[in-house]
Design a protein around this motif. Sequence first.
Motif, PDB file in Angstrom:
ATOM      1  N   LEU A   1       1.019  -1.032  -0.097  1.00 62.63           N
ATOM      2  CA  LEU A   1       0.064   0.032  -0.038  1.00 62.63           C
ATOM      3  C   LEU A   1       0.715   1.202   0.001  1.00 62.63           C
ATOM      4  CD1 LEU A   1      -2.772   1.308   0.137  1.00 62.63           C
ATOM      5  CD2 LEU A   1      -2.376   1.227   2.689  1.00 62.63           C
ATOM      6  N   VAL A   2       2.079   1.405   0.974  1.00 58.39           N
ATOM      7  CA  VAL A   2       2.468   2.610   0.976  1.00 58.39           C
ATOM      8  C   VAL A   2       3.378   2.611  -0.325  1.00 58.39           C
ATOM      9  CG1 VAL A   2       2.533   2.666   3.267  1.00 58.39           C
ATOM     10  CG2 VAL A   2       4.616   1.673   2.131  1.00 58.39           C
ATOM     11  N   ARG A   3       3.854   1.549  -1.044  1.00 56.71           N
ATOM     12  CA  ARG A   3       4.487   1.731  -2.182  1.00 56.71           C
ATOM     13  C   ARG A   3       3.665   1.974  -3.337  1.00 56.71           C
ATOM     14  NH1 ARG A   3       7.972  -1.489  -4.879  1.00 56.71           N
ATOM     15  NH2 ARG A   3       6.684  -3.177  -5.237  1.00 56.71           N
ATOM     16  N   SER A   4       2.431   1.718  -3.277  1.00 56.24           N
ATOM     17  CA  SER A   4       1.424   2.426  -4.288  1.00 56.24           C
ATOM     18  C   SER A   4       1.134   3.732  -3.870  1.00 56.24           C
ATOM     19  CB  SER A   4       0.169   1.620  -4.121  1.00 56.24           C
ATOM     20  OG  SER A   4      -0.630   2.136  -3.184  1.00 56.24           O
ATOM     21  N   MET A   5       1.554   4.153  -3.005  1.00 56.91           N
ATOM     22  CA  MET A   5       1.441   5.751  -2.653  1.00 56.91           C
ATOM     23  C   MET A   5       2.691   6.388  -3.088  1.00 56.91           C
ATOM     24  SD  MET A   5      -0.257   5.612   0.944  1.00 56.91           S
ATOM     25  CE  MET A   5      -1.878   5.280   1.412  1.00 56.91           C
ATOM     26  N   GLY A   6       3.847   5.674  -3.545  1.00 54.77           N
ATOM     27  CA  GLY A   6       4.970   6.346  -4.022  1.00 54.77           C
ATOM     28  C   GLY A   6       6.247   5.999  -2.925  1.00 54.77           C
ATOM     29  N   ALA A   7       5.993   5.497  -1.923  1.00 48.47           N
ATOM     30  CA  ALA A   7       7.207   5.180  -0.971  1.00 48.47           C
ATOM     31  C   ALA A   7       8.205   4.401  -1.470  1.00 48.47           C
ATOM     32  CB  ALA A   7       6.492   4.680   0.164  1.00 48.47           C
ATOM     33  N   ARG A   8       9.430   4.998  -1.342  1.00 46.17           N
ATOM     34  CA  ARG A   8      10.457   4.071  -1.659  1.00 46.17           C
ATOM     35  C   ARG A   8      10.992   3.632  -0.479  1.00 46.17           C
ATOM     36  NH1 ARG A   8      13.373   5.758  -6.365  1.00 46.17           N
ATOM     37  NH2 ARG A   8      11.834   6.596  -7.709  1.00 46.17           N
ATOM     38  N   ARG A   9      12.416   2.769  -0.494  1.00 44.35           N
ATOM     39  CA  ARG A   9      12.755   1.724   0.481  1.00 44.35           C
ATOM     40  C   ARG A   9      12.728   2.511   1.745  1.00 44.35           C
ATOM     41  NH1 ARG A   9      17.069  -2.945  -0.532  1.00 44.35           N
ATOM     42  NH2 ARG A   9      18.601  -1.457  -0.330  1.00 44.35           N
ATOM     43  N   LEU A  10      13.526   3.704   1.882  1.00 41.19           N
ATOM     44  CA  LEU A  10      13.523   4.225   3.356  1.00 41.19           C
ATOM     45  C   LEU A  10      12.250   4.991   3.804  1.00 41.19           C
ATOM     46  CD1 LEU A  10      16.556   6.726   3.334  1.00 41.19           C
ATOM     47  CD2 LEU A  10      16.207   4.603   4.527  1.00 41.19           C
ATOM     48  N   ALA A  11      11.236   5.359   2.953  1.00 40.40           N
ATOM     49  CA  ALA A  11       9.817   5.640   3.345  1.00 40.40           C
ATOM     50  C   ALA A  11       9.133   4.533   3.909  1.00 40.40           C
ATOM     51  CB  ALA A  11       9.077   6.212   2.255  1.00 40.40           C
ATOM     52  N   VAL A  12       9.376   3.171   2.718  1.00 38.20           N
ATOM     53  CA  VAL A  12       8.819   2.055   3.512  1.00 38.20           C
ATOM     54  C   VAL A  12       9.113   1.608   4.873  1.00 38.20           C
ATOM     55  CG1 VAL A  12       8.571  -0.585   3.094  1.00 38.20           C
ATOM     56  CG2 VAL A  12       8.283   0.945   1.098  1.00 38.20           C
ATOM     57  N   LEU A  13      10.431   1.960   5.052  1.00 41.08           N
ATOM     58  CA  LEU A  13      11.030   1.595   6.477  1.00 41.08           C
ATOM     59  C   LEU A  13      10.450   2.458   7.734  1.00 41.08           C
ATOM     60  CD1 LEU A  13      13.518   0.019   7.842  1.00 41.08           C
ATOM     61  CD2 LEU A  13      14.788   2.048   7.506  1.00 41.08           C
ATOM     62  N   ARG A  14      10.203   3.677   7.323  1.00 43.11           N
ATOM     63  CA  ARG A  14       9.745   4.648   8.057  1.00 43.11           C
ATOM     64  C   ARG A  14       8.359   4.468   8.293  1.00 43.11           C
ATOM     65  NH1 ARG A  14       9.173  10.960   6.605  1.00 43.11           N
ATOM     66  NH2 ARG A  14       7.635  11.499   8.349  1.00 43.11           N
ATOM     67  N   TYR A  15       7.430   4.308   7.305  1.00 40.24           N
ATOM     68  CA  TYR A  15       6.016   4.369   7.618  1.00 40.24           C
ATOM     69  C   TYR A  15       5.374   2.977   8.041  1.00 40.24           C
ATOM     70  CZ  TYR A  15       5.593   8.607   5.707  1.00 40.24           C
ATOM     71  OH  TYR A  15       5.640  10.481   5.626  1.00 40.24           O
ATOM     72  N   VAL A  16       6.102   1.798   7.627  1.00 41.21           N
ATOM     73  CA  VAL A  16       5.564   0.567   7.882  1.00 41.21           C
ATOM     74  C   VAL A  16       6.621  -0.239   8.728  1.00 41.21           C
ATOM     75  CG1 VAL A  16       4.560  -1.773   7.049  1.00 41.21           C
ATOM     76  CG2 VAL A  16       4.255   0.445   5.706  1.00 41.21           C
TER      77      VAL A  16
END
Lengths: 274, 308
Positions: free
Chosen positions: A168-183
């Motif tokens: 889901l967060v990848r579909s929102m445009g999250a890359r690796r660091l954002a995936v780490l941070r948000y999930v």
Amino acid sequence: MTPAPGARARPSPLARAGHYAAEYLPPAALLVALVAGWELWVRAFDTKPYVLPAPSRVWDAFLETRGVLPGHIRTTMAESLLGLFFAALIGVGLAVVIALVPFVRRVLYPLLIVSQTIPMIVLAPLLIVWFGFGMTPKVIVVALVGFFPIVVSTVDGLTNADRELVGLVRSMGARRLAVLRYVMLPSALPGFFAGLKIAAAYAVLGAVIGEYMGGSSGLGLFITRAQTSFRVDRVFVAVVVVALASMALFAAVHIAARLATPWIYVSKSEEGTK
Amino acid sequence: MERNREPGRSVAAALVAARASQTHAPRQPLASTRDHNARTPNNPTQQPTANSRHMTSAIELRHISHAFGGGAVSVLEDVTVTAEPGQFVSLVGPSGCGKSTLLRVLAGLLVPSAGDALVDGQDVRGRPGAVAYMPQKDLLFPWRRALANATVGAEIAGQSKHDARERARALFPRFGLAGFERAWPVQLSGGMRQRLALLRTFLVPRDVLLLDEPFGALDAINRREMHRWLQEVWAADQRTVLFVTHDVEEALVLSDAVYVMTARPGRIQARVDVPFPRPRVPSLVTDPAFVALKAQLLTELDRGMPPA
Ligand SMILES: Nc1ncnc2c1ncn2[C@@H]1O[C@H](COP(=O)(O)OP(=O)(O)OP(=O)(O)O)[C@@H](O)[C@H]1O
Ligand SMILES: [Mg+2]
């Protein structure tokens, strides 16, 4: 209009007191019975104090040493807390790298396990040779003992993050660091605290072992001195203090976990009231 | 639901404002290829530009086939679906026919075995980030309170957290979530969770929405209310919507076009244009023309089922 959550009535103070009594009375009663039995045993068989001092004698020893104990406790607690801090820092850092880079996991994991098989009684004197008699070697011992459970349970939390939530967060445009941070990091918080609790339970002991091998202050030193003068009653004082300090540290981590992961306790308390 | 709701205008206006302030992060692949004039066909004051005649479709799935398990289970076969900018297009089909799989392809989360997937003319296969995607499961973040859940997409897109929260807060009453801003997801009902997930999807600053059975957990009354709301908001900012549902009537009420899929392996059985003028009133469902179209869709659905 539906009442918003949080507007729920809290249980009355009386009911809460009853709840606590039910929870803490049995273990307290058991402890009292054990201490009483110990006292009776020593008196009945006239056991020598350098073999096994009676609880009353340990209490007297505590009163004797009341003046010097706080200084030692402060040293040991400072080492424990600093060691725990570094254990958490290194533990989380390693966990993130291990969770994100499969190659590192393969290379590092066996090494981490090996690091845990080195007996501390072998390592601690060496650390003192390398780093002197100050706080450093003790902090290192605590960190070495503590980082492993933190790494293991944090890696678990990171890698078991809900894959669909990651999607889901990848579909929102999250890359690796954002995936780490948000999930991944939020998913790993409960595991991190589980590891930190284990580390906290062993931290004081780690510091004491470090001090035991050489130092100028701390409960480990207190124990060494008591032993060389055959004051087993004072050793017992130190043992009780170490136990209480460990429990205090454990409780502090527990409270920190509650504050940092409130959503977990929401679901638990809701189920509890049903 | 709130009885005393705000007039629809202001809610729609809030969402338009939300989109106007969107920051186009550099990773968003469509920012440069937009043809904004082409996206407002309902606006009579706007002159069509030369571009609009050759405008790219907002969504284009061409001959998509997919099989799971290394080719063992064929799920989609030669599926072609198109949505023009600003269109509301629905997918209906029996359970397991691959509707969710199709949306995952468009969301960039699944690379199909064959075929092209384009959003605003850009290849999105294996490239997430081009659309606002609402999965079938509500997938709320357990560690975020309701309000913070609503704004995740906006935050990841780099919008100001504070502004996003204020916009979300203004929309909470309309979603029947008033008073639950600070609730944890575990404290919400299934329907509330779904409405929150829908709100979150709307606050993702993208021009294309993929909604996978967004009203699946709602009762009939709530559904109708959400239909009305969705039409209002959609009319206000004209985002392209690809909408998955089991409910033929829901598809007809909301859509410009409905694709009917066959049972697995999913193929396109039929594409039906829905001509009814907007705004569509609730009494439309008893209109003979509507009933006839519904019967046609149901027939197509039956044709797509395997022989008993
Ligand atoms: N990751 C996967 N691995 C293997 N098979 C899968 C996977 N995802 C989906 N499938 C299969 O693909 C088929 C289509 O699934 P999909 O979720 O797209 O159906 P759907 O049309 O959305 O159904 P529903 O209406 O019940 O939601 C199903 O048979 C399912 O078992
Ligand atoms: Mg589905």
